[in-house]
Design a protein around this motif. Structure first.
Motif, PDB file in Angstrom:
ATOM      1  N   THR A   2       8.926 -24.953  21.803  1.00 35.96           N
ATOM      2  CA  THR A   2       9.735 -26.001  21.193  1.00 35.96           C
ATOM      3  C   THR A   2       8.936 -27.292  21.068  1.00 35.96           C
ATOM      4  O   THR A   2       7.966 -27.530  21.774  1.00 35.96           O
ATOM      5  CB  THR A   2      10.990 -26.249  22.033  1.00 35.96           C
ATOM      6  OG1 THR A   2      10.604 -26.556  23.370  1.00 35.96           O
ATOM      7  CG2 THR A   2      11.869 -25.018  22.035  1.00 35.96           C
ATOM      8  N   SER A   3       9.380 -28.147  20.195  1.00 40.22           N
ATOM      9  CA  SER A   3       8.636 -29.362  19.897  1.00 40.22           C
ATOM     10  C   SER A   3       9.470 -30.586  20.190  1.00 40.22           C
ATOM     11  O   SER A   3      10.678 -30.537  20.327  1.00 40.22           O
ATOM     12  CB  SER A   3       8.243 -29.364  18.412  1.00 40.22           C
ATOM     13  OG  SER A   3       9.385 -29.509  17.617  1.00 40.22           O
ATOM     14  N   THR A   4       8.769 -31.725  20.256  1.00 44.36           N
ATOM     15  CA  THR A   4       9.451 -33.007  20.215  1.00 44.36           C
ATOM     16  C   THR A   4       9.529 -33.405  18.755  1.00 44.36           C
ATOM     17  O   THR A   4       8.649 -33.093  17.956  1.00 44.36           O
ATOM     18  CB  THR A   4       8.664 -34.068  21.003  1.00 44.36           C
ATOM     19  OG1 THR A   4       7.344 -34.143  20.471  1.00 44.36           O
ATOM     20  CG2 THR A   4       8.587 -33.691  22.470  1.00 44.36           C
ATOM     21  N   PRO A   5      10.589 -34.113  18.345  1.00 43.72           N
ATOM     22  CA  PRO A   5      10.767 -34.383  16.928  1.00 43.72           C
ATOM     23  C   PRO A   5       9.730 -35.333  16.358  1.00 43.72           C
ATOM     24  O   PRO A   5       9.559 -35.391  15.154  1.00 43.72           O
ATOM     25  CB  PRO A   5      12.179 -34.985  16.872  1.00 43.72           C
ATOM     26  CG  PRO A   5      12.455 -35.489  18.241  1.00 43.72           C
ATOM     27  CD  PRO A   5      11.722 -34.576  19.168  1.00 43.72           C
ATOM     28  N   GLN A   6       9.015 -36.086  17.209  1.00 43.26           N
ATOM     29  CA  GLN A   6       8.104 -37.103  16.696  1.00 43.26           C
ATOM     30  C   GLN A   6       6.779 -36.534  16.206  1.00 43.26           C
ATOM     31  O   GLN A   6       6.058 -37.177  15.460  1.00 43.26           O
ATOM     32  CB  GLN A   6       7.820 -38.156  17.787  1.00 43.26           C
ATOM     33  CG  GLN A   6       9.028 -38.981  18.221  1.00 43.26           C
ATOM     34  CD  GLN A   6       9.879 -38.258  19.257  1.00 43.26           C
ATOM     35  OE1 GLN A   6       9.519 -37.184  19.731  1.00 43.26           O
ATOM     36  NE2 GLN A   6      11.019 -38.847  19.588  1.00 43.26           N
ATOM     37  N   THR A   7       6.422 -35.340  16.639  1.00 49.56           N
ATOM     38  CA  THR A   7       5.107 -34.805  16.322  1.00 49.56           C
ATOM     39  C   THR A   7       5.222 -33.391  15.795  1.00 49.56           C
ATOM     40  O   THR A   7       6.164 -32.672  16.084  1.00 49.56           O
ATOM     41  CB  THR A   7       4.201 -34.801  17.565  1.00 49.56           C
ATOM     42  OG1 THR A   7       4.821 -34.019  18.594  1.00 49.56           O
ATOM     43  CG2 THR A   7       3.961 -36.209  18.080  1.00 49.56           C
ATOM     44  N   THR A   8       4.215 -33.000  15.011  1.00 48.30           N
ATOM     45  CA  THR A   8       4.159 -31.642  14.497  1.00 48.30           C
ATOM     46  C   THR A   8       3.373 -30.767  15.465  1.00 48.30           C
ATOM     47  O   THR A   8       2.594 -31.267  16.290  1.00 48.30           O
ATOM     48  CB  THR A   8       3.467 -31.616  13.132  1.00 48.30           C
ATOM     49  OG1 THR A   8       2.086 -31.979  13.308  1.00 48.30           O
ATOM     50  CG2 THR A   8       4.144 -32.570  12.164  1.00 48.30           C
ATOM     51  N   PRO A   9       3.533 -29.433  15.376  1.00 46.66           N
ATOM     52  CA  PRO A   9       2.712 -28.561  16.210  1.00 46.66           C
ATOM     53  C   PRO A   9       1.220 -28.794  16.012  1.00 46.66           C
ATOM     54  O   PRO A   9       0.445 -28.749  16.982  1.00 46.66           O
ATOM     55  CB  PRO A   9       3.131 -27.161  15.754  1.00 46.66           C
ATOM     56  CG  PRO A   9       4.533 -27.325  15.280  1.00 46.66           C
ATOM     57  CD  PRO A   9       4.557 -28.681  14.623  1.00 46.66           C
ATOM     58  N   ARG A  10       0.813 -29.046  14.779  1.00 46.62           N
ATOM     59  CA  ARG A  10      -0.609 -29.295  14.518  1.00 46.62           C
ATOM     60  C   ARG A  10      -1.094 -30.527  15.280  1.00 46.62           C
ATOM     61  O   ARG A  10      -2.163 -30.507  15.902  1.00 46.62           O
ATOM     62  CB  ARG A  10      -0.824 -29.469  13.014  1.00 46.62           C
ATOM     63  CG  ARG A  10      -2.242 -29.778  12.616  1.00 46.62           C
ATOM     64  CD  ARG A  10      -2.415 -29.759  11.115  1.00 46.62           C
ATOM     65  NE  ARG A  10      -3.787 -30.034  10.722  1.00 46.62           N
ATOM     66  CZ  ARG A  10      -4.307 -29.699   9.551  1.00 46.62           C
ATOM     67  NH1 ARG A  10      -3.565 -29.073   8.648  1.00 46.62           N
ATOM     68  NH2 ARG A  10      -5.565 -29.969   9.260  1.00 46.62           N
ATOM     69  N   GLY A 125       3.888 -25.391  19.296  1.00 48.10           N
ATOM     70  CA  GLY A 125       4.720 -24.809  18.257  1.00 48.10           C
ATOM     71  C   GLY A 125       6.087 -25.448  18.182  1.00 48.10           C
ATOM     72  O   GLY A 125       6.470 -26.257  19.028  1.00 48.10           O
ATOM     73  N   ASN A 126       6.830 -25.078  17.150  1.00 45.05           N
ATOM     74  CA  ASN A 126       8.215 -25.517  17.019  1.00 45.05           C
ATOM     75  C   ASN A 126       9.146 -24.322  16.799  1.00 45.05           C
ATOM     76  O   ASN A 126      10.171 -24.435  16.159  1.00 45.05           O
ATOM     77  CB  ASN A 126       8.375 -26.549  15.895  1.00 45.05           C
ATOM     78  CG  ASN A 126       7.906 -26.022  14.543  1.00 45.05           C
ATOM     79  OD1 ASN A 126       7.544 -24.856  14.394  1.00 45.05           O
ATOM     80  ND2 ASN A 126       7.913 -26.899  13.545  1.00 45.05           N
ATOM     81  N   VAL A 127       8.753 -23.170  17.366  1.00 50.27           N
ATOM     82  CA  VAL A 127       9.578 -21.968  17.325  1.00 50.27           C
ATOM     83  C   VAL A 127      10.403 -21.910  18.608  1.00 50.27           C
ATOM     84  O   VAL A 127       9.828 -21.814  19.683  1.00 50.27           O
ATOM     85  CB  VAL A 127       8.712 -20.699  17.217  1.00 50.27           C
ATOM     86  CG1 VAL A 127       9.615 -19.471  17.047  1.00 50.27           C
ATOM     87  CG2 VAL A 127       7.715 -20.803  16.078  1.00 50.27           C
ATOM     88  N   PRO A 128      11.722 -21.958  18.525  1.00 52.25           N
ATOM     89  CA  PRO A 128      12.520 -21.877  19.752  1.00 52.25           C
ATOM     90  C   PRO A 128      12.265 -20.560  20.477  1.00 52.25           C
ATOM     91  O   PRO A 128      12.332 -19.486  19.889  1.00 52.25           O
ATOM     92  CB  PRO A 128      13.966 -21.954  19.244  1.00 52.25           C
ATOM     93  CG  PRO A 128      13.872 -22.564  17.889  1.00 52.25           C
ATOM     94  CD  PRO A 128      12.555 -22.122  17.329  1.00 52.25           C
ATOM     95  N   GLN A 129      11.944 -20.647  21.766  1.00 50.38           N
ATOM     96  CA  GLN A 129      11.711 -19.436  22.546  1.00 50.38           C
ATOM     97  C   GLN A 129      13.034 -18.795  22.938  1.00 50.38           C
ATOM     98  O   GLN A 129      14.011 -19.480  23.215  1.00 50.38           O
ATOM     99  CB  GLN A 129      10.898 -19.760  23.800  1.00 50.38           C
ATOM    100  CG  GLN A 129       9.465 -20.159  23.507  1.00 50.38           C
ATOM    101  CD  GLN A 129       8.683 -20.453  24.775  1.00 50.38           C
ATOM    102  OE1 GLN A 129       9.100 -21.224  25.630  1.00 50.38           O
ATOM    103  NE2 GLN A 129       7.535 -19.829  24.901  1.00 50.38           N
ATOM    104  N   GLY A 130      13.044 -17.474  22.968  1.00 51.53           N
ATOM    105  CA  GLY A 130      14.235 -16.759  23.387  1.00 51.53           C
ATOM    106  C   GLY A 130      15.379 -16.830  22.403  1.00 51.53           C
ATOM    107  O   GLY A 130      16.510 -16.497  22.737  1.00 51.53           O
TER     108      GLY A 130
END
Length: 389
Positions: A2-10, A125-130
């Motif tokens: 999962t990600s924080t909304p302020q930044t991209t996975p890259r 990443g920004n893919v929710p786990q589970g």
């Protein structure tokens, strides 16, 4: 992940790499998550499935080392740092689950005779786990692309997908089929994929214009390794053996009428789901190609009922969430649980004009068993895994 909304996975992968290793990464790779529109658990039964890659990614920032050590930073898991030698990658006995996917890819690719040297990797990443969106396959494909870029070789997308499946089966302990990895490796912008899980042939089919892909995270996590996923696979294998076929893909109406009643009741229901859902995939492809959202919705509803009643992989809260979304969409589309089961997400296809109404209904009427609101993601069908500029 999962990600924080302020930044991209890259951005997070690149910054994490710099913090952990004190230098800039030399390569960036990414691989998308996937959502399965229809055809659940059909992949390891050699049937059909219809996934699409989505614009939720795992990104790996990477650089080579001059020895055989692989250091891995998990930016989204408390910046955990793992370390192993290439030659010891197959020994996952003392490794956390997240690191086993990386070790598995190293071990499988090395066993195939591909050059794999030491490396520094930072993963975000920004893919929710589970959530049933296959964060694991996204991770495997992104790691595979990073290793290819660092070591100067290429592997065809199907071969990379099969390597990821083997890594997950052998080293992560989940007996998944190849659906997730194929979706991540071979995604096409704006298209779903009709996947023949026996031949591994892929037919991209454009999503109807004006259709929203809604992925609704129920906030009910499930871990496939710890769930009854492997049991369902065993039951399907028992059904195929009882019917005298290689896989449930080979069961036609005549054979089912003649011998289906000989199976144990539970095993028979499991087989009925697989046989019917694989056929629904082929019908879905026809309906999608002609832009028939009404028929697509009907097939999705039937698929959910089959998962609920015959395969028994839904849970009451997921059933309620899918039903509420379907109430809003009506005959203009469909909603169903997606993924391996026992939690995760609902996938809905609906006209874009209904997105706000779906959001409002979910926010008002749904809570997970522990009281959390669902999260509605409006996704786009994405291209497959690769190296970023």
């Amino acid at each position: 992940m999962t990600s924080t909304p302020q930044t991209t996975p890259r951005e997070r992968a690149a910054r994490g790499f710099l913090r952990a290793f004190g230098t800039e990464a030399q390569r960036l790779s990414r691989a998308p998550a996937r959502v399965n529109l229809i055809g659940e658990h059909t992949d390891y039964n050699e049937g059909f499935a219809m996934p699409c890659a989505i614009d939720r990614d795992t990104v790996v920032a990477a650089a080579p080392r001059d020895d055989d050590v692989v250091e891995v930073l998990a930016c989204d898991i408390g910046e955990s740092l793992g370390r192993f030698r290439v030659g010891d990658a197959a020994d996952v006995s003392g490794s956390p689950q997240w690191l086993r996917y990386v070790q598995g890819m190293v071990a499988v690719l090395k066993a195939q005779g591909l050059a794999v040297g030491g490396a520094q990797l930072a993963i975000a990443g920004n893919v929710p786990q589970g959530a049933g969106l296959s964060s694991s396959a996204s991770l495997e494909m992104a790691v595979g692309q990073a290793l290819a870029a660092l070591n100067g070789w290429q592997l065809a997308p199907k071969a990379m997908a099969l390597a990821g499946q083997k890594a997950e089966n052998v080293y992560a302990g989940c007996q998944c089929g190849v659906l997730d990895q194929m979706s991540s490796a071979l995604g096409v912008d704006g298209h779903a994929l009709l996947l023949d899980c026996r031949s591994l042939d892929v037919q991209p089919i454009p999503l109807p214009e004006g259709t929203a892909v809604l992925v609704i995270d129920s906030k009910i996590q499930r871990g496939l390794v710890d769930s009854e996923y492997n049991l369902r696979r065993q039951q399907c294998e028992a059904a195929a053996a009882g019917l005298g076929v290689k896989a449930l893909r080979d069961v036609d109406d005549a054979l089912w009428s003649r011998r289906g009643g000989e199976l144990d009741l539970v095993v028979r229901r499991r087989a009925r789901h697989i046989i019917s859902d694989s056929r629904r995939c082929e019908l879905m492809a026809v309906a999608m190609a002609r832009g028939d959202l009404r028929e697509m919705g009907r097939l999705m509803r039937e698929s959910h009922w089959s998962m609920r009643d015959d395969f028994e992989i839904t849970v009451p809260a997921i059933d309620a969430l899918a039903a509420r979304v379907q109430d809003v969409i009506g005959d203009a589309g469909g909603a169903r649980m997606t993924g391996g089961g026992f939690g995760g997400c609902v996938i809905a296809l609906a006209p874009v004009g209904l997105v706000d109404e779906v959001r409002s209904a979910v926010a008002m009427d749904y809570r997970s068993p522990d009281g959390r609101e669902a999260e509605v993601h409006v996704c786009a069908a994405s291209g497959g895994a690769g190296v970023l500029a």
